[in-house]
Design a protein around this motif. Structure first.
Motif: not given
Length: 159
Positions: A13-26, A80-88
């Motif tokens: 049961s993590p608390f989660t947040q969705q992240i999309t890696v942007s080109p500015d994050d690289t 990498n840019a464009g990756d869809e991530l989930e952070l728990g």
């Protein structure tokens, strides 16, 4: 049926947040920069405690805050840019007086791969003096109500 793999969380049961890696994050290497990961950890931490009622208004009212004292990050694979991530995240340690700890796990949704595991430790401080202080009862109630057992804990090394 989806081709997206189930996310295999380290703890329930993590608390989660969705992240999309942007080109500015690289960075120059083309993957998410180390500083960006740290920002994501801070963002999900604030979102988690605020969702529990530990708002900035409560911090100001009590004059206390939980300051990060240590952060350990294990970079297991790159994002990498464009990756869809989930952070728990989970609150995994709490001494009921001064200290708490939370764990993090960052998973790439397309393949279910864990990219990062992290642990941060916190100490309660007086917001004016910036010195250690006992937690107010409101913090104890909130932090004590969401503690997840089975985490690495404050005194356990990373593996």
């Amino acid at each position: 049926m989806s081709d997206t793999p189930a996310l295999n969380w380290d703890l329930p049961s993590p608390f989660t947040q969705q992240i999309t890696v942007s080109p500015d994050d690289t960075d120059r290497l083309g993957h998410a920069n180390n500083v960006v990961y740290l920002r994501w950890l801070e963002d999900v931490s604030w979102a988690h405690i605020e969702s529990l009622g530990m708002t900035w208004a409560l911090h100001e009212e009590t004059g206390k805050a939980m300051a990060i004292t240590r952060t350990e990050i294990d970079y297991l694979a790159s994002a990498n840019a464009g990756d869809e991530l989930e952070l728990g995240t989970w609150l995994t340690d709490f001494d009921g007086r001064f200290r708490s700890a939370r764990q993090f796990q960052l998973i790439r949704k397309s393949d279910g791969k864990t990219l990062v595991r992290a642990l941060s430790t916190h100490a309660c401080v007086d917001m004016k003096s910036q010195r250690p202080s006992r937690m107010p009862p409101e913090f104890k109630r909130i932090l004590g109500s969401v503690l997840v057992t089975g985490g690495r804990g404050l005194d356990q090394p990373t593996s």
